[in-house]
Design a protein around this motif. Structure first.
Motif, PDB file in Angstrom:
ATOM      1  N   ASP A  82       0.826  -1.213   0.000  1.00  0.00           N
ATOM      2  CA  ASP A  82       0.000   0.000   0.000  1.00  0.00           C
ATOM      3  C   ASP A  82       0.860   1.262   0.000  1.00  0.00           C
ATOM      4  N   MET A  85       2.284   1.931  -3.496  1.00  0.00           N
ATOM      5  CA  MET A  85       1.280   2.428  -4.417  1.00  0.00           C
ATOM      6  C   MET A  85       0.722   3.792  -4.012  1.00  0.00           C
ATOM      7  N   SER A  86       1.198   4.336  -2.937  1.00  0.00           N
ATOM      8  CA  SER A  86       0.696   5.628  -2.460  1.00  0.00           C
ATOM      9  C   SER A  86       1.467   6.769  -3.123  1.00  0.00           C
ATOM     10  N   PRO A  87       0.902   7.978  -3.116  1.00  0.00           N
ATOM     11  CA  PRO A  87       1.606   9.137  -3.687  1.00  0.00           C
ATOM     12  C   PRO A  87       2.939   9.414  -3.013  1.00  0.00           C
ATOM     13  N   LEU A  90       5.073   7.042  -5.329  1.00  0.00           N
ATOM     14  CA  LEU A  90       4.876   7.170  -6.777  1.00  0.00           C
ATOM     15  C   LEU A  90       5.129   8.593  -7.279  1.00  0.00           C
ATOM     16  N   ASP A  94       7.448   9.172 -10.373  1.00  0.00           N
ATOM     17  CA  ASP A  94       6.892   9.830 -11.553  1.00  0.00           C
ATOM     18  C   ASP A  94       7.812  10.955 -12.036  1.00  0.00           C
ATOM     19  N   GLU A 107       0.702   9.767 -13.144  1.00  0.00           N
ATOM     20  CA  GLU A 107       0.924   9.023 -11.911  1.00  0.00           C
ATOM     21  C   GLU A 107      -0.042   7.849 -11.805  1.00  0.00           C
ATOM     22  N   GLU A 108      -1.266   8.037 -12.291  1.00  0.00           N
ATOM     23  CA  GLU A 108      -2.239   6.932 -12.294  1.00  0.00           C
ATOM     24  C   GLU A 108      -1.815   5.838 -13.261  1.00  0.00           C
ATOM     25  N   LYS A 111       0.845   3.888 -11.682  1.00  0.00           N
ATOM     26  CA  LYS A 111       0.277   2.973 -10.686  1.00  0.00           C
ATOM     27  C   LYS A 111      -0.237   1.700 -11.351  1.00  0.00           C
ATOM     28  N   SER A 112      -0.808   1.860 -12.545  1.00  0.00           N
ATOM     29  CA  SER A 112      -1.309   0.689 -13.274  1.00  0.00           C
ATOM     30  C   SER A 112      -0.177  -0.148 -13.841  1.00  0.00           C
ATOM     31  N   SER A 115       3.191  -3.611 -10.448  1.00  0.00           N
ATOM     32  CA  SER A 115       2.502  -4.682  -9.704  1.00  0.00           C
ATOM     33  C   SER A 115       3.460  -5.242  -8.665  1.00  0.00           C
ATOM     34  N   THR A 144      11.390   2.688  -8.226  1.00  0.00           N
ATOM     35  CA  THR A 144      10.364   2.465  -7.208  1.00  0.00           C
ATOM     36  C   THR A 144      10.972   1.832  -5.963  1.00  0.00           C
TER      37      THR A 144
END
Length: 258
Positions: A82, A85-87, A90, A94, A107-108, A111-112, A115, A144
């Motif tokens: 979690d 995957m949080s701002p 990311l 980004d 950024e979305e 996120k996609s 994994s 990441t």
């Protein structure tokens, strides 16, 4: 008359055999469309994976609780997912990969593209990234992991994050899956062809047997008219004309002799 129409096993095979050309053409067309879509429309995507180990150190007086600590670390992986995957993570990733080719766009989208997976009872979890550029995929995964390692200590009391293996550039695309798409096209084409075959059969109101008239409709059969091949009819007409011409020629020769 009952409007419902049922098929016996024999009728099903007769229908398939009757419309076999339709089924074959449908299968070929759908398979061809699937191949064209796979090779010329779908953009290849590449994937790279990095592995991270989070192992919180215990004070010397608490070493006896090491096993419980390991189990707690395993359960904490869901929390780490979690956080990644949080701002908080990311947003920095980004900014780093924004100018690279194959960038997901936002950024979305980032996120996609990312994994996270883990094995049961393992403290190691994997961060995988996908991109249309293999080098960008590897860079997203490594960045990441790096940003997570830098920020996790500020968010939680975690002081031992290790990158077990960095993501490497993988030149082999993970999508589209050519074989699976082609097989799916073949199967879909078969189903479409068979569906059209039965639709045509259900919509065909042509009377094909005397039994249907006498038993199903209760009508009296007055006789049957056999179908004659058009080629045979033309051949009989030509033979008849040739015979008449021969007969007229013989009669004319007999008259001349007299």
């Amino acid at each position: 008359m009952d409007s419902e129409q049922t098929f016996s096993v024999g009728q099903i095979f007769d229908t398939l055999r009757k419309h076999i050309s339709l089924i074959i053409i449908s299968t070929l067309l759908v398979t061809l469309l699937s191949a064209l879509f796979t090779f010329f429309v779908m953009t290849p995507k590449y994937s790279s994976t990095t592995e991270i180990l989070v192992n919180r150190k215990l004070p010397a007086e608490m070493q006896g609780a090491q096993f419980q600590q390991v189990q707690a670390d395993v359960q904490m992986i869901s929390t780490y997912k979690d956080i990644i995957m949080s701002p908080a993570v990311l947003k920095d990733v980004d900014k780093t990969v924004k100018s690279e080719p194959g960038y997901p766009g936002s950024e979305e989208g980032l996120k996609s593209a990312i994994s996270i997976s883990s094995q049961q009872n393992s403290q190691v979890f994997s961060i995988s990234a996908k991109s249309t550029d293999p080098e960008t995929a590897a860079n997203i995964a490594n960045t990441t992991a790096k940003v997570f390692k830098q920020n996790i200590g500020k968010i939680m009391s975690v002081n031992n994050v290790s990158v077990v293996s960095k993501a490497s550039v993988n030149e082999k695309p993970v999508s589209p899956r050519v074989k699976i798409n082609i097989i799916a096209g073949i199967v879909l084409g078969l189903f479409v062809g068979i569906g059209f075959a039965f639709l045509r059969e259900l919509g065909d109101r042509t009377v094909t047997s005397e039994q249907f008239l006498t038993e199903d409709l209760g009508l009296t059969s007055l006789g049957t008219v056999n179908e004659i091949d058009d080629k045979k009819v033309k051949k009989q007409i030509r033979n008849s004309h040739a015979g008449d011409m021969t007969k007229d020629g013989n009669e004319l020769r007999m008259k001349r002799r007299v």
